[in-house]
Design an enzyme around this catalytic site. Sequence first.
Site, PDB file in Angstrom:
ATOM      1  N   ARG A 130       0.812  -1.230   0.000  1.00 27.34           N
ATOM      2  CA  ARG A 130       0.000   0.000   0.000  1.00 27.34           C
ATOM      3  C   ARG A 130       0.840   1.274   0.000  1.00 27.34           C
ATOM      4  O   ARG A 130       0.394   2.332   0.432  1.00 27.34           O
ATOM      5  CB  ARG A 130      -0.969   0.030   1.183  1.00 27.34           C
ATOM      6  CG  ARG A 130      -1.978  -1.095   1.168  1.00 27.34           C
ATOM      7  CD  ARG A 130      -3.188  -0.761   2.022  1.00 27.34           C
ATOM      8  NE  ARG A 130      -4.130  -1.856   2.003  1.00 27.34           N
ATOM      9  CZ  ARG A 130      -4.152  -2.823   2.910  1.00 27.34           C
ATOM     10  NH1 ARG A 130      -3.293  -2.816   3.917  1.00 27.34           N
ATOM     11  NH2 ARG A 130      -5.030  -3.788   2.823  1.00 27.34           N
ATOM     12  N   LYS A 152       2.156  11.333 -11.220  1.00 31.85           N
ATOM     13  CA  LYS A 152       1.264  10.462 -12.001  1.00 31.85           C
ATOM     14  C   LYS A 152       2.016   9.173 -12.272  1.00 31.85           C
ATOM     15  O   LYS A 152       3.092   9.179 -12.876  1.00 31.85           O
ATOM     16  CB  LYS A 152       0.894  11.121 -13.330  1.00 31.85           C
ATOM     17  CG  LYS A 152      -0.285  12.055 -13.231  1.00 31.85           C
ATOM     18  CD  LYS A 152      -0.771  12.459 -14.617  1.00 31.85           C
ATOM     19  CE  LYS A 152      -1.949  13.401 -14.515  1.00 31.85           C
ATOM     20  NZ  LYS A 152      -2.369  13.881 -15.852  1.00 31.85           N
ATOM     21  N   GLU A 194       7.468  18.344 -24.850  1.00 35.59           N
ATOM     22  CA  GLU A 194       6.765  18.692 -23.600  1.00 35.59           C
ATOM     23  C   GLU A 194       7.221  20.069 -23.101  1.00 35.59           C
ATOM     24  O   GLU A 194       6.451  20.795 -22.474  1.00 35.59           O
ATOM     25  CB  GLU A 194       7.023  17.627 -22.516  1.00 35.59           C
ATOM     26  CG  GLU A 194       6.495  16.241 -22.853  1.00 35.59           C
ATOM     27  CD  GLU A 194       4.988  16.064 -22.616  1.00 35.59           C
ATOM     28  OE1 GLU A 194       4.297  17.053 -22.300  1.00 35.59           O
ATOM     29  OE2 GLU A 194       4.508  14.915 -22.763  1.00 35.59           O
ATOM     30  N   LYS A 236       5.911  22.958 -14.111  1.00 38.88           N
ATOM     31  CA  LYS A 236       5.172  21.740 -13.733  1.00 38.88           C
ATOM     32  C   LYS A 236       4.866  21.745 -12.238  1.00 38.88           C
ATOM     33  O   LYS A 236       3.743  21.431 -11.815  1.00 38.88           O
ATOM     34  CB  LYS A 236       6.003  20.508 -14.134  1.00 38.88           C
ATOM     35  CG  LYS A 236       5.358  19.176 -13.827  1.00 38.88           C
ATOM     36  CD  LYS A 236       4.498  18.658 -14.946  1.00 38.88           C
ATOM     37  CE  LYS A 236       3.639  17.476 -14.531  1.00 38.88           C
ATOM     38  NZ  LYS A 236       4.130  16.180 -14.915  1.00 38.88           N
ATOM     39  N   GLU A 246      -5.589  16.731 -10.586  1.00 41.62           N
ATOM     40  CA  GLU A 246      -6.227  17.074 -11.858  1.00 41.62           C
ATOM     41  C   GLU A 246      -7.733  17.283 -11.714  1.00 41.62           C
ATOM     42  O   GLU A 246      -8.533  16.739 -12.480  1.00 41.62           O
ATOM     43  CB  GLU A 246      -5.911  16.004 -12.909  1.00 41.62           C
ATOM     44  CG  GLU A 246      -6.027  16.541 -14.325  1.00 41.62           C
ATOM     45  CD  GLU A 246      -5.466  15.595 -15.366  1.00 41.62           C
ATOM     46  OE1 GLU A 246      -4.278  15.261 -15.284  1.00 41.62           O
ATOM     47  OE2 GLU A 246      -6.229  15.201 -16.254  1.00 41.62           O
ATOM     48  N   ARG A 250      -4.682  21.277 -13.668  1.00 45.11           N
ATOM     49  CA  ARG A 250      -3.642  20.359 -14.151  1.00 45.11           C
ATOM     50  C   ARG A 250      -3.946  19.791 -15.536  1.00 45.11           C
ATOM     51  O   ARG A 250      -3.037  19.437 -16.279  1.00 45.11           O
ATOM     52  CB  ARG A 250      -3.422  19.219 -13.133  1.00 45.11           C
ATOM     53  CG  ARG A 250      -2.265  18.323 -13.531  1.00 45.11           C
ATOM     54  CD  ARG A 250      -1.835  17.394 -12.422  1.00 45.11           C
ATOM     55  NE  ARG A 250      -0.761  16.539 -12.871  1.00 45.11           N
ATOM     56  CZ  ARG A 250       0.003  15.797 -12.082  1.00 45.11           C
ATOM     57  NH1 ARG A 250      -0.192  15.824 -10.775  1.00 45.11           N
ATOM     58  NH2 ARG A 250       0.958  15.048 -12.588  1.00 45.11           N
ATOM     59  N   ASN A 254      -2.481  18.516 -20.531  1.00 43.84           N
ATOM     60  CA  ASN A 254      -2.875  17.526 -21.551  1.00 43.84           C
ATOM     61  C   ASN A 254      -2.986  18.137 -22.942  1.00 43.84           C
ATOM     62  O   ASN A 254      -3.426  17.453 -23.879  1.00 43.84           O
ATOM     63  CB  ASN A 254      -4.209  16.872 -21.156  1.00 43.84           C
ATOM     64  CG  ASN A 254      -4.072  16.114 -19.852  1.00 43.84           C
ATOM     65  OD1 ASN A 254      -3.036  15.518 -19.592  1.00 43.84           O
ATOM     66  ND2 ASN A 254      -5.109  16.166 -19.024  1.00 43.84           N
ATOM     67  N   HIS A 257      -2.323  16.006 -25.947  1.00 48.89           N
ATOM     68  CA  HIS A 257      -2.288  14.605 -25.522  1.00 48.89           C
ATOM     69  C   HIS A 257      -3.517  13.807 -25.957  1.00 48.89           C
ATOM     70  O   HIS A 257      -3.465  12.579 -25.974  1.00 48.89           O
ATOM     71  CB  HIS A 257      -2.121  14.511 -24.007  1.00 48.89           C
ATOM     72  CG  HIS A 257      -0.708  14.775 -23.553  1.00 48.89           C
ATOM     73  ND1 HIS A 257      -0.054  15.959 -23.789  1.00 48.89           N
ATOM     74  CD2 HIS A 257       0.189  13.982 -22.899  1.00 48.89           C
ATOM     75  CE1 HIS A 257       1.167  15.904 -23.290  1.00 48.89           C
ATOM     76  NE2 HIS A 257       1.348  14.721 -22.746  1.00 48.89           N
ATOM     77  N   HIS A 261      -2.184  10.800 -27.673  1.00 48.43           N
ATOM     78  CA  HIS A 261      -2.251   9.447 -27.105  1.00 48.43           C
ATOM     79  C   HIS A 261      -2.856   8.453 -28.093  1.00 48.43           C
ATOM     80  O   HIS A 261      -2.445   7.298 -28.158  1.00 48.43           O
ATOM     81  CB  HIS A 261      -3.080   9.446 -25.815  1.00 48.43           C
ATOM     82  CG  HIS A 261      -2.275   9.799 -24.595  1.00 48.43           C
ATOM     83  ND1 HIS A 261      -2.851  10.173 -23.413  1.00 48.43           N
ATOM     84  CD2 HIS A 261      -0.937   9.812 -24.378  1.00 48.43           C
ATOM     85  CE1 HIS A 261      -1.911  10.418 -22.517  1.00 48.43           C
ATOM     86  NE2 HIS A 261      -0.743  10.210 -23.085  1.00 48.43           N
ATOM     87  N   HIS A 273       6.790   9.255 -27.130  1.00 43.79           N
ATOM     88  CA  HIS A 273       5.651   9.997 -26.565  1.00 43.79           C
ATOM     89  C   HIS A 273       5.677  11.456 -27.034  1.00 43.79           C
ATOM     90  O   HIS A 273       4.660  12.007 -27.464  1.00 43.79           O
ATOM     91  CB  HIS A 273       5.700   9.898 -25.038  1.00 43.79           C
ATOM     92  CG  HIS A 273       4.665  10.729 -24.352  1.00 43.79           C
ATOM     93  ND1 HIS A 273       3.318  10.459 -24.441  1.00 43.79           N
ATOM     94  CD2 HIS A 273       4.763  11.862 -23.601  1.00 43.79           C
ATOM     95  CE1 HIS A 273       2.636  11.362 -23.751  1.00 43.79           C
ATOM     96  NE2 HIS A 273       3.489  12.226 -23.241  1.00 43.79           N
TER      97      HIS A 273
HETATM   98  N1  GLY Z   1       1.898  14.738 -17.900  1.00 47.23           N
HETATM   99  C1  GLY Z   1       0.782  15.488 -17.462  1.00 47.23           C
HETATM  100  C2  GLY Z   1       0.662  15.573 -15.974  1.00 47.23           C
HETATM  101  O1  GLY Z   1       1.591  15.201 -15.258  1.00 47.23           O
HETATM  102  O2  GLY Z   1      -0.346  15.982 -15.495  1.00 47.23           O
END
Ligand code: GLY
Length: 370
Positions: A130, A152, A194, A236, A246, A250, A254, A257, A261, A273
């Site tokens: 956990r 993430k 990015e 960031k 998010e 946040r 994206n 993305h 994606h 990516h």
């Molecule tokens: N890569 C997008 C984020 O970390 O929210």
Amino acid sequence: MTTGDDMREVRVELGERGYVVRIGPGILAGLGAALRAVLGEGGSSVAAVITDENVAPLYGGCAIDSLRRAGYDARLVTVPAGDATKSLATASRLYDELAAAHMERSSPVIALGGGMVGDLTGFVAATWLRGVPFVQCSTTVEADVDAGVGGKTGVNHPAGKNLIGAFYQPRLVLMDTATLDTLPDRDFRAGLAESIKHGAIRDAAFLEWHHRNAHRILAHDAAAVAELLEKNVRIKADVVAADEREAGLRAILNFGHTIGHAVETLMDYEWRHGECVAVGMVAASRIGVRRSIMSAADAGRLRTLLETFGLPTRIPATIPPDRVIELTKMDKKVAAGKVKFVLVPRFGETVFRNDITDVEIRQAVEDMKP
Ligand code: GLY
């Protein structure tokens, strides 16, 4: 990149889950001592470093030696390189390794590598017992500017990228800029997508900085790269501190993305990516221009900048628009059946739209075919 640059430090302000990101040449050799300083002396002395087969021969020894010098009984676990490794099957194999090593709740798990290794390792660290202490040691531009910061973690599902995961913050992030010396040029450039994204959505002056400093960045000039990494980590960290899970802001990260994606999945993860994010940003810009949200001049400037860094701005003819549309609906940003698109009205600003139609996506994809 050559050495001689100072160490830089950025704090991700998340209260008791806050942590420090250190950026500088050669700092991987200080991993063990840095980890002791963060975790204290009393905890478990067993540690696992998870890396891939590309990074293991280059930096695995340095990480393990550093941990052993700090008194850790450290083992290196190597997984195959490539995004196909980011799966529940690999996570399960890693749990076997952690069980065999008798990893306890206070035993740190360290990711050594790029975004794939970081996401996978973070997910394993978040779920083993956990949650055990997690450390990111990133070795790619993509991980340094994006994936390595913000917590993430996750693995892919056949239905789409990163569909299984958890928010789980690291205790420490080390970005050893010297490790970028061995990064293949294609990966170095892919990571810059990015960085360009961060400029486009959050900081117009930083976007312009990329234009002015393109030669230095592409020449891997140490000072330019260190400045680029620090700026990205600050952007960031700022977004993550404001909206860790998010719930709102946040999601601006994206940008590019949603379609990116889909392309990544349809290219069977053969494109990097960042390359997919580059075409995703161009597609989102096209949609923005058609909606009169973004100017054609800004869309052109963004595309030119991506091309300056050798990033793709066209979608291969083999990619069926129907599948792109289908995959965008599997996106994690879908709410009440609507895909949440990030668009850029002017550099440094974003708007969300959840009413982008299949026709608009199809048009953008068709327009981007060679
Ligand atoms: N890569 C997008 C984020 O970390 O929210």
